[in-house]
Write an enzyme that holds these catalytic residues in place. Structure first.
Site, short mmCIF file in Angstrom:
data_model
loop_
_atom_site.label_atom_id
_atom_site.label_comp_id
_atom_site.label_asym_id
_atom_site.label_seq_id
_atom_site.Cartn_x
_atom_site.Cartn_y
_atom_site.Cartn_z
N VAL A 22 34.42 39.30 42.32
CA VAL A 22 34.38 38.86 43.71
C VAL A 22 34.72 37.38 43.71
CG1 VAL A 22 32.76 40.61 44.56
CG2 VAL A 22 31.88 38.47 43.61
N SER A 23 35.11 36.88 44.89
CA SER A 23 35.56 35.50 44.98
C SER A 23 34.45 34.48 45.20
CB SER A 23 36.60 35.37 46.10
OG SER A 23 37.71 36.18 45.81
N THR A 24 33.36 34.91 45.86
CA THR A 24 32.30 33.96 46.19
C THR A 24 30.93 34.56 45.90
OG1 THR A 24 31.98 34.72 48.47
CG2 THR A 24 33.71 33.06 48.10
N GLN B 198 29.62 37.29 48.26
CA GLN B 198 30.11 38.66 48.16
C GLN B 198 29.28 39.43 47.15
OE1 GLN B 198 34.21 37.53 47.31
NE2 GLN B 198 34.82 38.41 49.28
N ILE C 127 34.48 34.51 40.91
CA ILE C 127 35.44 33.42 40.84
C ILE C 127 36.64 33.76 41.72
CG2 ILE C 127 36.71 34.31 38.84
CD1 ILE C 127 36.62 31.38 37.77
#
Length: 119
Positions: free
Chosen positions: A10-12, A15, A37
């Site tokens: 996931v990006s954040t 999430q 990341i």
């Protein structure tokens, strides 16, 4: 014996990885490696750890191909590196499994279709 190794990203921090973990476990992943990341950053410790852990003929399993790369170029470079390491790729959403000749063909068809969309 071939093992399925899951990779979730996931990006954040906001999430949630739970849905990816659940699908990867259901698909037979014996271990799941994770990164929180942005897809813009290609330094992914969890992915690197998975590749270091994997043995020839193991399968790297993702829920969707975009978990591996943000761009088609990045995805193709990753898949080529996996191939050099003799690690197959399984994507649940796209129904791709490069450990078989048929799956390799499906991936190349997907790649060709994606390239045509870019042009």
């Amino acid at each position: 014996m071939t093992d399925i190794l899951g990779y979730a990203r996931v990006s954040t921090q906001q999430q949630d990885l739970d849905s990816q973990r659940h699908r990867l476990t259901k698909a037979g992943a014996i271990r799941i490696f994770e990164d929180v990341i942005s897809g813009k950053i290609f330094d992914r410790p969890g992915l690197e750890e998975l590749i270091a852990y994997a043995r020839p003929n193991d399968l790297l399993c993702v829920v969707r191909l975009d978990r591996l790369g943000r761009s088609l170029k990045e995805l193709l470079e990753t898949v080529e590196y996996l191939k050099e390491c003799k690690i197959g790729l399984m994507s649940l959403e796209e129904k791709i499994d490069t450990s078989s000749a048929a799956g390799e063909l499906v991936f190349h068809a997907y790649r060709q279709h994606s390239c045509e969309k870019v042009l």
